[in-house]
Enzyme design. Structure first.
Site, PDB file in Angstrom:
ATOM      1  N   TYR A 143       0.836  -1.207   0.000  1.00 20.56           N
ATOM      2  CA  TYR A 143       0.000   0.000   0.000  1.00 20.56           C
ATOM      3  C   TYR A 143       0.869   1.254   0.000  1.00 20.56           C
ATOM      4  CZ  TYR A 143      -3.874   3.138   1.047  1.00 20.56           C
ATOM      5  OH  TYR A 143      -4.807   4.147   0.983  1.00 20.56           O
ATOM      6  N   LYS A 175       1.122   3.958  -3.037  1.00 18.81           N
ATOM      7  CA  LYS A 175       0.652   5.343  -2.875  1.00 18.81           C
ATOM      8  C   LYS A 175       1.800   6.345  -3.016  1.00 18.81           C
ATOM      9  CE  LYS A 175      -3.717   4.559  -2.418  1.00 18.81           C
ATOM     10  NZ  LYS A 175      -4.688   5.050  -3.429  1.00 18.81           N
TER      11      LYS A 175
HETATM   12  N1  LIG Z   1     -10.523   5.529   3.516  1.00 20.40           N
HETATM   13  C1  LIG Z   1      -9.336   5.945   3.889  1.00 20.40           C
HETATM   14  O1  LIG Z   1      -9.045   6.060   5.079  1.00 20.40           O
HETATM   15  C2  LIG Z   1      -8.315   6.319   2.863  1.00 20.40           C
HETATM   16  C3  LIG Z   1      -7.146   6.963   3.281  1.00 20.40           C
HETATM   17  C4  LIG Z   1      -6.192   7.323   2.344  1.00 20.40           C
HETATM   18  C5  LIG Z   1      -6.406   7.054   1.010  1.00 20.40           C
HETATM   19  N2  LIG Z   1      -7.547   6.433   0.617  1.00 20.40           N
HETATM   20  C6  LIG Z   1      -7.700   6.172  -0.807  1.00 20.40           C
HETATM   21  O2  LIG Z   1      -8.909   6.737  -1.263  1.00 20.40           O
HETATM   22  C7  LIG Z   1      -9.431   5.951  -2.333  1.00 20.40           C
HETATM   23  C8  LIG Z   1     -10.879   5.581  -2.028  1.00 20.40           C
HETATM   24  O3  LIG Z   1     -10.899   4.895  -0.810  1.00 20.40           O
HETATM   25  P1  LIG Z   1     -12.265   4.570  -0.041  1.00 20.40           P
HETATM   26  O4  LIG Z   1     -11.939   4.512   1.378  1.00 20.40           O
HETATM   27  O5  LIG Z   1     -13.344   5.439  -0.522  1.00 20.40           O
HETATM   28  O6  LIG Z   1     -12.485   3.067  -0.555  1.00 20.40           O
HETATM   29  P2  LIG Z   1     -13.846   2.221  -0.735  1.00 20.40           P
HETATM   30  O7  LIG Z   1     -13.408   0.809  -0.687  1.00 20.40           O
HETATM   31  O8  LIG Z   1     -14.905   2.728   0.185  1.00 20.40           O
HETATM   32  O9  LIG Z   1     -14.261   2.599  -2.224  1.00 20.40           O
HETATM   33  C9  LIG Z   1     -13.413   2.266  -3.293  1.00 20.40           C
HETATM   34  C10 LIG Z   1     -14.245   2.135  -4.555  1.00 20.40           C
HETATM   35  O10 LIG Z   1     -13.339   1.750  -5.611  1.00 20.40           O
HETATM   36  C11 LIG Z   1     -13.913   0.660  -6.308  1.00 20.40           C
HETATM   37  N3  LIG Z   1     -12.838  -0.150  -6.889  1.00 20.40           N
HETATM   38  C12 LIG Z   1     -12.021  -1.017  -6.251  1.00 20.40           C
HETATM   39  N4  LIG Z   1     -11.176  -1.581  -7.138  1.00 20.40           N
HETATM   40  C13 LIG Z   1     -11.473  -1.050  -8.349  1.00 20.40           C
HETATM   41  C14 LIG Z   1     -10.951  -1.231  -9.650  1.00 20.40           C
HETATM   42  N5  LIG Z   1      -9.972  -2.087  -9.896  1.00 20.40           N
HETATM   43  N6  LIG Z   1     -11.481  -0.507 -10.654  1.00 20.40           N
HETATM   44  C15 LIG Z   1     -12.499   0.371 -10.432  1.00 20.40           C
HETATM   45  N7  LIG Z   1     -13.047   0.563  -9.229  1.00 20.40           N
HETATM   46  C16 LIG Z   1     -12.533  -0.132  -8.189  1.00 20.40           C
HETATM   47  C17 LIG Z   1     -14.722  -0.097  -5.275  1.00 20.40           C
HETATM   48  O11 LIG Z   1     -15.725  -0.906  -5.887  1.00 20.40           O
HETATM   49  C18 LIG Z   1     -15.310   1.053  -4.462  1.00 20.40           C
HETATM   50  O12 LIG Z   1     -16.518   1.520  -5.008  1.00 20.40           O
HETATM   51  C19 LIG Z   1      -8.498   4.752  -2.468  1.00 20.40           C
HETATM   52  O13 LIG Z   1      -7.557   5.006  -3.487  1.00 20.40           O
HETATM   53  C20 LIG Z   1      -7.821   4.701  -1.124  1.00 20.40           C
HETATM   54  O14 LIG Z   1      -6.554   4.074  -1.168  1.00 20.40           O
HETATM   55  C21 LIG Z   1      -8.505   6.065   1.510  1.00 20.40           C
END
Ligand SMILES: NC(=O)c1ccc[n+]([C@@H]2O[C@H](COP(=O)([O-])OP(=O)(O)OC[C@H]3O[C@@H](n4cnc5c(N)ncnc54)[C@H](O)[C@@H]3O)[C@@H](O)[C@H]2O)c1
Length: 273
Positions: free
Chosen positions: A174, A178
């Protein structure tokens, strides 16, 4: 999933309005849930046309229905596609261009978490994280930029993480993926700035979404400890990340290019004990 596609956004929506976002064509990957869906709501609130790309067809349909319930006049199209499927991504961008003639904003948001002791991390899992979190971001950025360079205008926002900026154990894939997104962002900003594009990244800390809830449920994350470790003493909300995204996509951030904006309640600034 914290916001469950159900947060009603009315005039009391938690976002600013940016007049220049009205009618902009905005592609959001991972737009069916979590932070991606909140960003969809924030851009819809600002009158943008949305193309949501996700692997989850049911969640996409639900997201579209919710958005149309909130904004009946809005334009929203959904595409079931994995961002790590390069041919699929090319097809999606071709369809968006066919429908709306341009791509103004790409929110390169789809991503997966991976929280495993490194000695137990399989090659398949490592490759999966890189394929979705890095290759997917690259494929989408490249396709968006093909339109944007021609338009001499466009904004790409890549979703990195505070774990692309600071390290943590058990997150080799991860963190590395990132960090790659953060560096890719800077390279693309360098390369495409002269064509009128801005490429920036958002690096959230812990945000309460399905991704985080899943880690908590699997015992891979301790919410109380996280809260205590965060200077702001809370996790972030998807709406707060969406607020940052609409600002960074708007003309108000016109001179911001190649920037990785950390929004983590102070987590990465803290290094005491
Ligand atoms: N939630 C956190 O705390 C957090 C923190 C830092 C970064 N992020 C980043 O933010 C982004 C969104 O995270 P989130 O928490 O909303 O995640 P989530 O799991 O709630 O939503 C992610 C979405 O992406 C879709 N997805 C997954 N793999 C996919 C693919 N191969 N192609 C297309 N769609 C795909 C899923 O179906 C889902 O709808 C991610 O890149 C994550 O790494 C999240």
């Amino acid at each position: 999933m914290s916001n469950q596609n159900t947060v009603a956004q009315t005039e009391s929506a938690p976002w600013a309005r940016y007049a220049d976002l009205k009618d902009k064509v905005v592609v959001i990957t991972g737009g069916a849930s979590g932070i991606g869906f909140s960003m969809a709501q924030a851009f819809a609130y600002n009158g943008a046309k949305l193309a949501l790309v996700d692997i989850d067809a049911n969640a996409l349909a639900k997201a579209r229905d919710t958005l149309l319930g909130e904004y009946p006049q809005m334009a929203v199209a959904v595409y079931t596609c994995a961002v790590n499927d390069q041919a699929g991504v090319q097809n999606v961008f071709a369809q968006v261009q066919n429908s709306w003639g341009r791509v103004d904003v790409l929110l390169n948001n789809a991503g997966i978490s991976m929280n495993t002791p490194t000695l137990e991390l399989s090659g398949d899992d490592w490759r999966r994280a890189m394929d979705i979190n890095v290759n997917g971001v690259f494929y989408c950025a490249q396709e968006a930029a093909r339109c944007m360079v021609e338009q001499k205008q466009g904004v790409i926002l890549n979703m990195s993480s505070m774990y692309g900026v600071v390290a943590a154990p058990q997150r080799a894939a991860y963190c590395a993926s990132k960090a790659a997104v953060a560096m890719l962002t800077k390279v693309l900003a360098n390369e495409w700035g002269e064509h009128g594009l801005r490429v920036n990244a958002i690096a959230p800390g812990y945000v309460r979404t399905a991704l985080v809830d899943d880690l908590v449920a699997r015992g891979r994350m301790d919410l109380d400890a996280l809260t205590a470790r965060t200077p702001s003493r809370r996790l972030g909300t998807p709406e707060e990340i969406a607020a940052l995204a609409i600002f960074m996509a708007s003309e108000q951030a016109a001179f911001m290019n190649g920037h990785v904006a950390v929004a983590d309640g102070g987590w990465s600034a803290y290094s005491y004990i």
